[in-house]
Design an enzyme around this catalytic site. Structure first.
Site, PDB file in Angstrom:
ATOM      1  N   ARG A 281      25.970  42.063  64.956  1.00 22.62           N
ATOM      2  CA  ARG A 281      25.533  42.229  66.341  1.00 22.62           C
ATOM      3  C   ARG A 281      25.531  43.437  67.156  1.00 22.62           C
ATOM      4  NH1 ARG A 281      28.660  39.691  71.580  1.00 22.62           N
ATOM      5  NH2 ARG A 281      29.271  41.092  71.052  1.00 22.62           N
TER       6      ARG A 281
ATOM      7  N   TYR B 132      22.032  25.999  84.773  1.00 21.98           N
ATOM      8  CA  TYR B 132      21.869  27.757  84.472  1.00 21.98           C
ATOM      9  C   TYR B 132      20.571  28.046  85.320  1.00 21.98           C
ATOM     10  CZ  TYR B 132      25.475  27.377  80.938  1.00 21.98           C
ATOM     11  OH  TYR B 132      26.478  26.746  80.367  1.00 21.98           O
TER      12      TYR B 132
ATOM     13  N   ASP C 221      20.250  30.437  70.878  1.00 18.26           N
ATOM     14  CA  ASP C 221      20.493  29.799  72.481  1.00 18.26           C
ATOM     15  C   ASP C 221      20.102  28.732  73.202  1.00 18.26           C
ATOM     16  OD1 ASP C 221      23.223  31.473  74.245  1.00 18.26           O
ATOM     17  OD2 ASP C 221      21.819  30.238  75.436  1.00 18.26           O
TER      18      ASP C 221
ATOM     19  N   ARG D 272      29.533  25.800  67.949  1.00 23.60           N
ATOM     20  CA  ARG D 272      29.094  27.956  67.196  1.00 23.60           C
ATOM     21  C   ARG D 272      30.416  28.787  66.276  1.00 23.60           C
ATOM     22  NH1 ARG D 272      29.687  30.513  72.876  1.00 23.60           N
ATOM     23  NH2 ARG D 272      27.475  28.817  74.040  1.00 23.60           N
TER      24      ARG D 272
ATOM     25  N   ARG E 240      32.033  34.857  67.510  1.00 21.25           N
ATOM     26  CA  ARG E 240      32.525  36.234  67.935  1.00 21.25           C
ATOM     27  C   ARG E 240      34.508  36.437  67.012  1.00 21.25           C
ATOM     28  NH1 ARG E 240      31.984  36.370  73.802  1.00 21.25           N
ATOM     29  NH2 ARG E 240      31.630  34.117  73.346  1.00 21.25           N
TER      30      ARG E 240
HETATM   31  O1  CP3 Z   1      26.902  26.435  67.938  1.00 18.95           O
HETATM   32  C1  CP3 Z   1      25.969  27.386  67.173  1.00 18.95           C
HETATM   33  O2  CP3 Z   1      26.976  28.423  66.325  1.00 18.95           O
HETATM   34  C2  CP3 Z   1      25.024  27.970  67.311  1.00 18.95           C
HETATM   35  C3  CP3 Z   1      24.424  28.521  68.458  1.00 18.95           C
HETATM   36  C4  CP3 Z   1      24.465  28.383  69.817  1.00 18.95           C
HETATM   37  C5  CP3 Z   1      24.639  29.906  70.850  1.00 18.95           C
HETATM   38  N1  CP3 Z   1      24.760  29.048  72.260  1.00 18.95           N
HETATM   39  C6  CP3 Z   1      25.015  30.579  70.612  1.00 18.95           C
HETATM   40  C7  CP3 Z   1      25.750  31.820  71.396  1.00 18.95           C
HETATM   41  C8  CP3 Z   1      24.098  27.372  69.997  1.00 18.95           C
HETATM   42  C9  CP3 Z   1      24.224  25.987  69.663  1.00 18.95           C
HETATM   43  C10 CP3 Z   1      24.724  27.862  71.694  1.00 18.95           C
HETATM   44  C11 CP3 Z   1      24.272  26.131  72.996  1.00 18.95           C
HETATM   45  C12 CP3 Z   1      24.581  26.699  74.135  1.00 18.95           C
HETATM   46  N2  CP3 Z   1      24.770  27.647  74.417  1.00 18.95           N
HETATM   47  C13 CP3 Z   1      25.264  26.224  75.406  1.00 18.95           C
HETATM   48  C14 CP3 Z   1      25.392  24.990  75.551  1.00 18.95           C
HETATM   49  C15 CP3 Z   1      26.859  24.373  73.954  1.00 18.95           C
HETATM   50  C16 CP3 Z   1      28.293  24.350  74.900  1.00 18.95           C
HETATM   51  O3  CP3 Z   1      28.409  26.002  74.541  1.00 18.95           O
HETATM   52  O4  CP3 Z   1      28.326  23.440  76.012  1.00 18.95           O
HETATM   53  C17 CP3 Z   1      25.786  26.698  76.713  1.00 18.95           C
HETATM   54  C18 CP3 Z   1      26.230  26.427  77.174  1.00 18.95           C
HETATM   55  C19 CP3 Z   1      24.817  27.735  76.196  1.00 18.95           C
HETATM   56  C20 CP3 Z   1      24.745  29.370  76.917  1.00 18.95           C
HETATM   57  C21 CP3 Z   1      25.747  30.281  76.909  1.00 18.95           C
HETATM   58  N3  CP3 Z   1      25.074  30.969  76.096  1.00 18.95           N
HETATM   59  C22 CP3 Z   1      26.533  30.643  77.354  1.00 18.95           C
HETATM   60  C23 CP3 Z   1      27.056  29.628  78.329  1.00 18.95           C
HETATM   61  C24 CP3 Z   1      27.567  32.346  76.723  1.00 18.95           C
HETATM   62  C25 CP3 Z   1      27.991  32.709  77.388  1.00 18.95           C
HETATM   63  C26 CP3 Z   1      29.720  32.053  77.454  1.00 18.95           C
HETATM   64  C27 CP3 Z   1      30.001  32.443  75.701  1.00 18.95           C
HETATM   65  O5  CP3 Z   1      30.679  32.172  75.341  1.00 18.95           O
HETATM   66  O6  CP3 Z   1      29.881  33.959  75.805  1.00 18.95           O
HETATM   67  C28 CP3 Z   1      26.073  32.492  75.589  1.00 18.95           C
HETATM   68  C29 CP3 Z   1      25.995  32.622  74.669  1.00 18.95           C
HETATM   69  C30 CP3 Z   1      26.554  32.240  73.650  1.00 18.95           C
HETATM   70  N4  CP3 Z   1      25.860  31.633  72.688  1.00 18.95           N
HETATM   71  C31 CP3 Z   1      27.358  33.359  72.198  1.00 18.95           C
HETATM   72  C32 CP3 Z   1      27.197  32.557  71.610  1.00 18.95           C
HETATM   73  C33 CP3 Z   1      27.435  32.745  69.925  1.00 18.95           C
HETATM   74  C34 CP3 Z   1      28.154  34.500  72.620  1.00 18.95           C
HETATM   75  C35 CP3 Z   1      27.580  35.900  72.723  1.00 18.95           C
HETATM   76  C36 CP3 Z   1      28.402  37.259  72.240  1.00 18.95           C
HETATM   77  O7  CP3 Z   1      27.659  36.943  70.955  1.00 18.95           O
HETATM   78  O8  CP3 Z   1      27.853  37.929  73.164  1.00 18.95           O
END
Ligand code: CP3
Length: 345
Positions: free
Chosen positions: A36, A150, A73, A23, A27
């Site tokens: 964003r 999910y 994602d 990540r 944010r």
């Molecule tokens: O790592 C990186 O920088 C690359 C991008 C990336 C994102 N999600 C961007 C993201 C990667 C590799 C993921 C993987 C992901 N997404 C996983 C597996 C890794 C982990 O964290 O366990 C999972 C379970 C998801 C599903 C997901 N996406 C959830 C549950 C959420 C909401 C939780 C949260 O952190 O807000 C997301 C949103 C998400 N994916 C964000 C980002 C940068 C935040 C969204 C935002 O900007 O509001």
């Protein structure tokens, strides 16, 4: 092959390990929040290739990480298969649910996903042009079990209860869903590699909730199939597996699946992992992401401890899970400085 990350994945022990962060585009960075906002929302950002490439590059510019991870994602695959997907601010993802055969029957096939995912492949192509020559590009997908949790529940769940209930209550439907996801993930990752991803990572964030034979059937086996097929198509592309919170099931995971590297969460100690997991090859991890919030001497001490403990074999420095929005960007700089000054100690 000079990129540090690819050298580690090829099994090389380096005095200073390559470093990137789960990540890392996110944010906690003001420039991410600005881009964003320009895109409108998170999903629009994922599907806007120019802006997705921009946020991928932001942490590379700011910190000079050794690898960039494609901004996307793991839940784009369900959407490409025809599920509805949206994000509720402050809560997380929501999807249409899969609870009965009729829900599954509406899903598209593995070869019907590429129109929807074309912007992601375009992001990869832009990045291959714009990344510094020393920075490796990582593609990724969610592992079938994690993505299924999910799709079945329609949201994130603390214990993956609905997915376990479908697994135990309607195994043919559960297995059909995992099969579809396994096939689609192969096609998706293969296209990322063709577009220029130099390695791919399979995120099985909820692998730890699969126990005993379930872990072998629904975490290990799909990873093995995905990796075998990708290796057949792209023999030179290394693959990182992340069976998060697998605990003792981390032992032998690389051998059993063919993964070139196993990513570790911070529930396992570096000492234990060096002895039981790194013996089989490269490991990635595993600083607790809470240090990115708290910083200070504890961050420095634990970072040094991890680098030192994994220093006798191939290692990629990373966090044990994604950096959180409340992290201080200064602490990320401190972590990188600590890792990179290690050889001089
Ligand atoms: O790592 C990186 O920088 C690359 C991008 C990336 C994102 N999600 C961007 C993201 C990667 C590799 C993921 C993987 C992901 N997404 C996983 C597996 C890794 C982990 O964290 O366990 C999972 C379970 C998801 C599903 C997901 N996406 C959830 C549950 C959420 C909401 C939780 C949260 O952190 O807000 C997301 C949103 C998400 N994916 C964000 C980002 C940068 C935040 C969204 C935002 O900007 O509001």
């Amino acid at each position: 092959m000079t990129k540090k990350l690819l050298r580690a994945l090829a099994g090389e022990t380096q005095a200073v390990p390559p470093i990137w962060m789960m990540r890392q585009a996110g944010r906690y960075l003001p420039e991410y929040r600005a881009t964003r906002a320009e895109a409108g929302d998170f999903l629009s950002l994922c599907y806007n290739s120019d802006l997705a490439a921009e946020v991928t590059l932001q942490p590379i510019r700011r910190y000079g990480f050794d690898a960039a991870i494609l901004f996307a994602d793991i839940l784009l695959i369900p959407e490409a298969l025809g599920a509805d997907l949206w994000f509720v601010t402050g809560e997380g993802p929501r999807l249409s649910t899969i609870t009965e055969q009729a829900d599954f029957d509406k899903l598209k096939g593995k070869d019907d996903i590429h129109d929807h995912l074309a912007p992601i492949y375009e992001t990869v192509r832009i990045l291959t042009r714009e990344l510094p020559s020393e920075t490796a590009l990582i593609g990724f997908a969610g592992a079938p079990w994690t993505v299924a949790t999910y799709m079945i529940a329609g949201r994130g769940t603390p214990d993956q209860g609905p997915a376990h209930a479908l697994k135990d209550g309607n195994r043919p439907l559960f297995e059909a869903l995992l099969e579809r996801l396994t096939e689609a993930t192969i096609e998706y990752l293969s296209m990322q590699v063709q577009a220029g991803a130099e390695t791919v990572k399979l995120f099985d964030s909820w692998a730890g909730s699969l126990k005993g034979a379930d872990f072998d059937k629904y975490a290990l086996e799909p990873a093995k199939r995905i990796i075998a097929e990708l290796k057949a198509r792209h023999p030179d592309t290394p693959i990182i597996g992340f069976p998060r919170e697998a605990g003792e099931k981390y032992v032998g995971f690389a051998k059993a699946t063919g993964a070139d590297c196993v990513a570790l969460d911070n529930s396992v100690s570096p000492e234990w992992a060096a002895e039981h997991v790194q013996v089989d090859g490269c490991v990635q991890g595993n600083l607790a992401s809470s240090h990115m919030v708290t910083g200070g001497q504890a961050l420095i001490d634990e970072t040094r401890h991890i680098v030192e403990t994994f220093s006798k074999g191939p290692h990629i420095f990373n966090l044990g899970h994604g950096i959180t929005p409340d992290a201080d960007p200064e602490n990320v700089a401190l972590m990188i400085e600590t890792v990179r000054s290690h050889a001089a100690d």
